[in-house]
Design a protein around this motif. Structure first.
Motif, short mmCIF file in Angstrom:
data_model
loop_
_atom_site.label_atom_id
_atom_site.label_comp_id
_atom_site.label_asym_id
_atom_site.label_seq_id
_atom_site.Cartn_x
_atom_site.Cartn_y
_atom_site.Cartn_z
N GLY A 47 -3.30 9.29 -12.01
CA GLY A 47 -3.15 8.61 -10.72
C GLY A 47 -3.24 7.10 -10.84
O GLY A 47 -3.51 6.54 -11.91
N ALA A 48 -3.01 6.45 -9.67
CA ALA A 48 -3.03 4.98 -9.64
C ALA A 48 -4.43 4.50 -9.26
O ALA A 48 -5.30 4.36 -10.12
N ALA A 49 -4.68 4.31 -7.97
CA ALA A 49 -5.98 3.76 -7.55
C ALA A 49 -7.18 4.56 -8.09
O ALA A 49 -8.15 3.96 -8.57
N ASN A 83 5.55 -8.12 -5.96
CA ASN A 83 6.84 -8.17 -5.27
C ASN A 83 7.22 -6.83 -4.64
O ASN A 83 8.36 -6.40 -4.73
N GLU A 84 6.26 -6.16 -4.02
CA GLU A 84 6.59 -4.89 -3.34
C GLU A 84 6.57 -5.04 -1.82
O GLU A 84 6.72 -4.05 -1.11
N VAL A 85 6.33 -6.26 -1.32
CA VAL A 85 6.46 -6.49 0.12
C VAL A 85 7.62 -7.47 0.32
O VAL A 85 7.99 -8.19 -0.60
N LEU A 89 0.89 -1.17 0.00
CA LEU A 89 0.00 0.00 0.00
C LEU A 89 0.93 1.21 0.00
O LEU A 89 1.78 1.34 0.91
N ASN A 90 0.81 2.05 -1.00
CA ASN A 90 1.73 3.19 -1.13
C ASN A 90 1.00 4.52 -1.24
O ASN A 90 -0.12 4.58 -1.76
N ILE A 91 1.69 5.56 -0.78
CA ILE A 91 1.25 6.92 -1.12
C ILE A 91 2.09 7.32 -2.33
O ILE A 91 3.32 7.24 -2.29
N ASP A 92 1.42 7.68 -3.42
CA ASP A 92 2.12 8.03 -4.66
C ASP A 92 2.27 9.55 -4.76
O ASP A 92 1.27 10.28 -4.77
N TYR A 93 3.51 10.03 -4.83
CA TYR A 93 3.78 11.44 -5.09
C TYR A 93 4.10 11.56 -6.57
O TYR A 93 5.13 11.06 -7.03
N GLY A 98 -1.94 4.45 -3.90
CA GLY A 98 -1.44 3.50 -4.91
C GLY A 98 -0.75 2.31 -4.26
O GLY A 98 -1.08 1.90 -3.15
N GLY A 99 0.26 1.81 -4.96
CA GLY A 99 0.93 0.58 -4.55
C GLY A 99 0.34 -0.55 -5.38
O GLY A 99 -0.88 -0.66 -5.50
N LYS A 100 1.22 -1.37 -5.92
CA LYS A 100 0.70 -2.44 -6.81
C LYS A 100 -0.32 -3.31 -6.09
O LYS A 100 -1.32 -3.72 -6.66
N GLY A 101 -0.02 -3.60 -4.82
CA GLY A 101 -0.95 -4.46 -4.08
C GLY A 101 -2.32 -3.83 -3.96
O GLY A 101 -3.33 -4.41 -4.35
N MET A 102 -2.35 -2.61 -3.41
CA MET A 102 -3.64 -1.97 -3.20
C MET A 102 -4.35 -1.70 -4.52
O MET A 102 -5.57 -1.89 -4.63
N ASN A 103 -3.62 -1.29 -5.56
CA ASN A 103 -4.27 -1.06 -6.86
C ASN A 103 -4.97 -2.33 -7.32
O ASN A 103 -6.09 -2.29 -7.84
N GLN A 104 -4.30 -3.46 -7.17
CA GLN A 104 -4.89 -4.72 -7.66
C GLN A 104 -6.10 -5.12 -6.81
O GLN A 104 -7.08 -5.66 -7.34
N GLY A 135 -1.30 -1.82 -15.65
CA GLY A 135 -1.06 -3.25 -15.48
C GLY A 135 -1.83 -3.81 -14.29
O GLY A 135 -2.36 -4.93 -14.34
N ASP A 136 -1.90 -3.03 -13.22
CA ASP A 136 -2.63 -3.48 -12.02
C ASP A 136 -4.13 -3.61 -12.32
O ASP A 136 -4.79 -4.52 -11.82
N THR A 137 -4.62 -2.68 -13.12
CA THR A 137 -6.03 -2.73 -13.50
C THR A 137 -6.30 -3.97 -14.35
O THR A 137 -7.28 -4.70 -14.13
#
Ligand code: RIB
Length: 302
Positions: free
Chosen positions: A284-286, A136-138, A9-13, A37-43, A248-250
């Protein structure tokens, strides 16, 4: 069957720039925005917006994580397994250029604070036949794969970012890989360093991991899926690209949602490609991830 997504789970700047910085260069950005954002949370959000009940597991920081937890809750992602640790959440510094391409620098924060005890606790809520989605972000991805496999869970891996830590993972335990071209080449191993066409790349991956399915996304060149002796190609739906972050996450979330709901692979691929196209047309991501209703309304002619 339940769906667990164990991920970042990321904060995207996000910095809007004329071009992506070169080493040694200094450049003023035109705008800065902050997105969840964050690949995990986006997915997880893509899965939820596609209509899947998903449990997200991961760590947020007590300094700044509430924003991420709220984003999950607002999107009906189950947050009961998310834990708060001291310090900061993960974040990403993202440059987006005028052609909508990006470059992403990650700071691990809470995403790198996963412990064996926490993995065991989370997996304790799941059973044989449940589905695990991983990126692979954790930290501890190798242990998560081993422990989930031991339980008889089915494992879907998006090996992104593709770094040295993945060398510790036993990929033979993975049922489905979702990769872009760069990750696909690294997964296939040597001999695929150059511009390979999608089919050759998938053949290379499947030679190594015979039991697994592979979904390969290639941006404007479309996407492939191969599993067993089945092959599908899906063209990309052109849109006015604004920001490719989380495309890609979407695709991953909608593709997995399609598999879970069943139906023809042609339709699953088409919906995932349409969802990704909509995400690319937004910032943005999410927040760029569409809801199922929007994907259904997205015209075929585009
Ligand atoms: O895939 C896009 C994501 O990668 C961004 O949201 C960023 O946080 C990084 O994890």
């Amino acid at each position: 069957m339940r769906v667990l997504n164990f991920g970042s789970l990321n904060i995207d700047y996000v910095y809007h720039v004329e071009h992506i910085l070169s080493p040694g260069e200094t450049l003023s950005s035109k705008q800065m925005e902050v997105f969840p954002g964050g690949k995990g949370m986006n997915q997880s959000i893509a899965l939820a917006r596609a209509g899947v009940e998903v449990y997200h597991a991961g760590m947020i920081g007590e300094d700044d994580g509430q924003f991420l937890l709220d984003t999950c809750s607002e999107n009906r992602v189950n947050t009961h397994l998310i834990r708060t640790v001291k310090g900061k959440s993960g974040h990403a510094v993202i440059q987006v250029d005028e052609t909508a391409r990006n470059s992403i620098l990650l700071y691990g924060g809470g995403n790198r604070r996963i412990t064996k005890e926490y993995v065991d606790e989370v997996l304790g809520y799941f059973d044989e036949g449940d589905l695990l989605v991983l990126q692979n972000e954790v930290n501890m991805v190798d242990y998560i794969i081993d422990a989930a496999y031991e339980k008889g869970m089915r494992i879907i891996l998006n090996p992104s970012p593709f770094d040295k830590e993945l060398e510790r993972c036993d990929f033979s335990k993975v049922s489905l890989f979702l990769v872009n071209e760069i990750e696909g080449r690294l997964l296939a191993g040597t001999g695929y360093e150059t511009e390979e066409d999608g089919e050759k790349l998938i053949e290379g991956i499947m030679k190594k991991y015979k039991e697994a399915g592979v979904a390969l996304t290639m941006g404007e060149k479309g996407a492939f899926f191969a599993g067993g002796d089945q092959w599908y190609y899906q063209k990309c739906f052109p849109v006015d690209a604004v920001d490719t972050t989380a495309a890609g996450d979407t695709f991953t979330g909608y593709f997995v949602a399609g598999l879970l709901k069943g139906g023809r692979m042609e339709t699953i691929m088409e919906m995932a490609a349409k969802a990704a196209a909509i995400a690319v047309s937004r910032k943005g991501a999410a927040p760029s991830i569409p809801r199922m209703e929007e994907v259904m309304l997205f015209g075929d002619s585009k």
